[in-house]
Design a protein around this motif. Structure first.
Motif, PDB file in Angstrom:
ATOM      1  N   GLN A   4     -20.451 -23.463   7.125  1.00 35.27           N
ATOM      2  CA  GLN A   4     -21.715 -22.983   6.560  1.00 35.27           C
ATOM      3  C   GLN A   4     -21.987 -21.528   6.963  1.00 35.27           C
ATOM      4  OE1 GLN A   4     -21.411 -26.029   7.966  1.00 35.27           O
ATOM      5  NE2 GLN A   4     -21.635 -27.239   6.079  1.00 35.27           N
ATOM      6  N   GLU A   5     -21.734 -21.207   8.237  1.00 31.76           N
ATOM      7  CA  GLU A   5     -21.938 -19.840   8.706  1.00 31.76           C
ATOM      8  C   GLU A   5     -21.021 -18.873   7.963  1.00 31.76           C
ATOM      9  OE1 GLU A   5     -21.567 -19.414  12.964  1.00 31.76           O
ATOM     10  OE2 GLU A   5     -22.608 -21.309  13.282  1.00 31.76           O
ATOM     11  N   ALA A   6     -19.760 -19.279   7.768  1.00 30.34           N
ATOM     12  CA  ALA A   6     -18.787 -18.434   7.076  1.00 30.34           C
ATOM     13  C   ALA A   6     -19.195 -18.220   5.628  1.00 30.34           C
ATOM     14  CB  ALA A   6     -17.397 -19.066   7.147  1.00 30.34           C
ATOM     15  N   LEU A   7     -19.662 -19.277   4.953  1.00 28.31           N
ATOM     16  CA  LEU A   7     -20.113 -19.158   3.563  1.00 28.31           C
ATOM     17  C   LEU A   7     -21.333 -18.235   3.466  1.00 28.31           C
ATOM     18  CD1 LEU A   7     -19.667 -22.788   2.200  1.00 28.31           C
ATOM     19  CD2 LEU A   7     -18.567 -20.740   1.323  1.00 28.31           C
ATOM     20  N   ALA A   8     -22.260 -18.382   4.390  1.00 28.20           N
ATOM     21  CA  ALA A   8     -23.461 -17.531   4.396  1.00 28.20           C
ATOM     22  C   ALA A   8     -23.083 -16.065   4.603  1.00 28.20           C
ATOM     23  CB  ALA A   8     -24.421 -17.996   5.480  1.00 28.20           C
ATOM     24  N   LEU A   9     -22.143 -15.821   5.505  1.00 29.71           N
ATOM     25  CA  LEU A   9     -21.699 -14.463   5.787  1.00 29.71           C
ATOM     26  C   LEU A   9     -20.992 -13.845   4.570  1.00 29.71           C
ATOM     27  CD1 LEU A   9     -21.640 -12.411   8.117  1.00 29.71           C
ATOM     28  CD2 LEU A   9     -19.416 -13.333   8.751  1.00 29.71           C
ATOM     29  N   LEU A  17     -14.915 -16.357   0.299  1.00 29.30           N
ATOM     30  CA  LEU A  17     -14.341 -16.960   1.498  1.00 29.30           C
ATOM     31  C   LEU A  17     -13.038 -17.631   1.067  1.00 29.30           C
ATOM     32  CD1 LEU A  17     -14.794 -17.654   4.520  1.00 29.30           C
ATOM     33  CD2 LEU A  17     -15.759 -19.811   3.747  1.00 29.30           C
ATOM     34  N   VAL A  18     -11.909 -17.083   1.507  1.00 26.56           N
ATOM     35  CA  VAL A  18     -10.600 -17.567   1.075  1.00 26.56           C
ATOM     36  C   VAL A  18      -9.892 -18.213   2.252  1.00 26.56           C
ATOM     37  CG1 VAL A  18      -8.383 -16.912   0.063  1.00 26.56           C
ATOM     38  CG2 VAL A  18     -10.450 -15.720  -0.626  1.00 26.56           C
ATOM     39  N   CYS A  19      -9.398 -19.436   2.024  1.00 23.47           N
ATOM     40  CA  CYS A  19      -8.678 -20.164   3.058  1.00 23.47           C
ATOM     41  C   CYS A  19      -7.220 -19.688   3.050  1.00 23.47           C
ATOM     42  CB  CYS A  19      -8.778 -21.661   2.796  1.00 23.47           C
ATOM     43  SG  CYS A  19      -8.333 -22.636   4.206  1.00 23.47           S
ATOM     44  N   ILE A  20      -6.804 -18.989   4.086  1.00 25.64           N
ATOM     45  CA  ILE A  20      -5.463 -18.408   4.170  1.00 25.64           C
ATOM     46  C   ILE A  20      -4.448 -19.450   4.651  1.00 25.64           C
ATOM     47  CG2 ILE A  20      -4.078 -16.578   5.229  1.00 25.64           C
ATOM     48  CD1 ILE A  20      -6.201 -15.506   3.317  1.00 25.64           C
ATOM     49  N   ALA A  21      -4.756 -20.164   5.713  1.00 28.76           N
ATOM     50  CA  ALA A  21      -3.849 -21.168   6.270  1.00 28.76           C
ATOM     51  C   ALA A  21      -4.600 -22.485   6.422  1.00 28.76           C
ATOM     52  CB  ALA A  21      -3.301 -20.699   7.606  1.00 28.76           C
ATOM     53  N   PRO A  22      -4.650 -23.319   5.363  1.00 24.86           N
ATOM     54  CA  PRO A  22      -5.432 -24.545   5.421  1.00 24.86           C
ATOM     55  C   PRO A  22      -4.855 -25.611   6.363  1.00 24.86           C
ATOM     56  CG  PRO A  22      -4.248 -24.415   3.349  1.00 24.86           C
ATOM     57  CD  PRO A  22      -4.030 -23.117   4.054  1.00 24.86           C
ATOM     58  N   LYS A  23      -3.539 -25.541   6.652  1.00 29.56           N
ATOM     59  CA  LYS A  23      -2.926 -26.572   7.491  1.00 29.56           C
ATOM     60  C   LYS A  23      -3.014 -26.249   8.977  1.00 29.56           C
ATOM     61  CE  LYS A  23       0.038 -28.323   3.924  1.00 29.56           C
ATOM     62  NZ  LYS A  23       1.329 -28.380   3.340  1.00 29.56           N
ATOM     63  N   ALA A  24      -3.458 -25.047   9.307  1.00 30.46           N
ATOM     64  CA  ALA A  24      -3.586 -24.670  10.717  1.00 30.46           C
ATOM     65  C   ALA A  24      -4.743 -25.444  11.343  1.00 30.46           C
ATOM     66  CB  ALA A  24      -3.829 -23.174  10.832  1.00 30.46           C
ATOM     67  N   GLU A  25      -4.728 -25.540  12.653  1.00 27.23           N
ATOM     68  CA  GLU A  25      -5.800 -26.264  13.354  1.00 27.23           C
ATOM     69  C   GLU A  25      -6.520 -25.308  14.276  1.00 27.23           C
ATOM     70  OE1 GLU A  25      -8.192 -29.173  13.652  1.00 27.23           O
ATOM     71  OE2 GLU A  25      -6.423 -29.516  12.438  1.00 27.23           O
ATOM     72  N   PRO A  26      -7.711 -24.878  14.061  1.00 29.20           N
ATOM     73  CA  PRO A  26      -8.575 -25.069  12.884  1.00 29.20           C
ATOM     74  C   PRO A  26      -8.087 -24.215  11.714  1.00 29.20           C
ATOM     75  CG  PRO A  26      -9.605 -23.539  14.395  1.00 29.20           C
ATOM     76  CD  PRO A  26      -8.342 -24.018  15.058  1.00 29.20           C
ATOM     77  N   PRO A  27      -8.486 -24.551  10.467  1.00 21.50           N
ATOM     78  CA  PRO A  27      -8.054 -23.792   9.284  1.00 21.50           C
ATOM     79  C   PRO A  27      -8.490 -22.328   9.380  1.00 21.50           C
ATOM     80  CG  PRO A  27      -9.158 -25.816   8.632  1.00 21.50           C
ATOM     81  CD  PRO A  27      -9.321 -25.697  10.103  1.00 21.50           C
ATOM     82  N   VAL A  28      -7.619 -21.424   8.919  1.00 18.43           N
ATOM     83  CA  VAL A  28      -7.898 -19.993   8.990  1.00 18.43           C
ATOM     84  C   VAL A  28      -8.411 -19.521   7.635  1.00 18.43           C
ATOM     85  CG1 VAL A  28      -6.904 -17.713   9.421  1.00 18.43           C
ATOM     86  CG2 VAL A  28      -6.086 -19.690  10.698  1.00 18.43           C
ATOM     87  N   CYS A  29      -9.592 -18.888   7.641  1.00 16.48           N
ATOM     88  CA  CYS A  29     -10.192 -18.371   6.416  1.00 16.48           C
ATOM     89  C   CYS A  29     -10.481 -16.888   6.595  1.00 16.48           C
ATOM     90  CB  CYS A  29     -11.484 -19.107   6.084  1.00 16.48           C
ATOM     91  SG  CYS A  29     -11.199 -20.839   5.702  1.00 16.48           S
ATOM     92  N   ARG A  30     -10.603 -16.196   5.460  1.00 22.75           N
ATOM     93  CA  ARG A  30     -10.872 -14.766   5.508  1.00 22.75           C
ATOM     94  C   ARG A  30     -11.898 -14.422   4.436  1.00 22.75           C
ATOM     95  NH1 ARG A  30      -5.659 -11.201   5.258  1.00 22.75           N
ATOM     96  NH2 ARG A  30      -5.464 -11.885   7.403  1.00 22.75           N
ATOM     97  N   ILE A  31     -12.749 -13.471   4.743  1.00 22.63           N
ATOM     98  CA  ILE A  31     -13.734 -13.014   3.770  1.00 22.63           C
ATOM     99  C   ILE A  31     -13.145 -11.790   3.079  1.00 22.63           C
ATOM    100  CG2 ILE A  31     -16.035 -12.043   3.458  1.00 22.63           C
ATOM    101  CD1 ILE A  31     -16.890 -13.633   5.949  1.00 22.63           C
ATOM    102  N   LEU A  32     -12.909 -11.914   1.755  1.00 19.06           N
ATOM    103  CA  LEU A  32     -12.326 -10.805   1.008  1.00 19.06           C
ATOM    104  C   LEU A  32     -12.615 -10.948  -0.481  1.00 19.06           C
ATOM    105  CD1 LEU A  32      -9.600 -12.281  -0.273  1.00 19.06           C
ATOM    106  CD2 LEU A  32      -8.721 -11.793   1.974  1.00 19.06           C
ATOM    107  N   ASP A  33     -12.242  -9.920  -1.254  1.00 23.52           N
ATOM    108  CA  ASP A  33     -12.406  -9.954  -2.708  1.00 23.52           C
ATOM    109  C   ASP A  33     -11.221 -10.734  -3.276  1.00 23.52           C
ATOM    110  OD1 ASP A  33     -12.953  -9.549  -5.350  1.00 23.52           O
ATOM    111  OD2 ASP A  33     -12.580  -7.384  -5.339  1.00 23.52           O
TER     112      ASP A  33
END
Length: 143
Positions: A4-9, A17-33
């Motif tokens: 929720q914090e990531a989506l708000a940001l 908000l793009v999930c770069i590595a969904p299988k990682a623990e925890p999943p890695v996401c990045r904010i980008l165009d």
């Protein structure tokens, strides 16, 4: 941070908000165009495709009663194809009464293989297919 914090940001910055590595623990996401990200990915794939080399099969035709010099000229052309990384199909067609001279055709194929031995190796030995004798050569591996 939480989802929720990531989506708000990301909404605050008006980006995705793009999930770069969904299988990682925890999943890695990045904010980008996302549009720009997708465009760059396509560009990378296109570049990788350009650098990729596809092997072609080039063909050289011989005849049963071919002179030594002619074999050497054809072998030179074949060696050039093999140096370029292509496979080489050597075919020898028997016309009319030439079918009685299969041993002579085999001999011509062997001489051709010897002539290009330093740049190529026999992948498929000479074999009869219909009226023609066919052999496939591949470039020598660097190993």
């Amino acid at each position: 941070m939480s989802r929720q914090e990531a989506l708000a940001l990301s909404e605050e910055k008006k980006l995705d908000l793009v999930c770069i590595a969904p299988k990682a623990e925890p999943p890695v996401c990045r904010i980008l165009d996302y549009g720009k990200y997708k465009y760059e990915q396509q560009k990378k794939e296109k570049e990788a495709k350009k650098k990729q080399h596809t092997t072609q099969v080039k063909e050289i035709r011989l005849s049963t009663f071919i002179e030594d010099h002619d074999i050497m000229v054809k072998a030179k052309t074949g060696a050039k194809f093999l140096k370029d990384g292509n496979k080489l199909k050597v075919s020898l067609r028997f016309r009319g009464r030439e079918r009685d001279y299969v041993a002579r055709g085999q001999e011509v194929m062997d001489r051709f293989a010897e002539a290009v031995a330093e740049v190529g190796e026999v992948e498929k030995k000479p074999k009869f297919e219909g009226r023609s004798l066919t052999m496939i050569l591949s470039p020598k591996s660097d190993k």
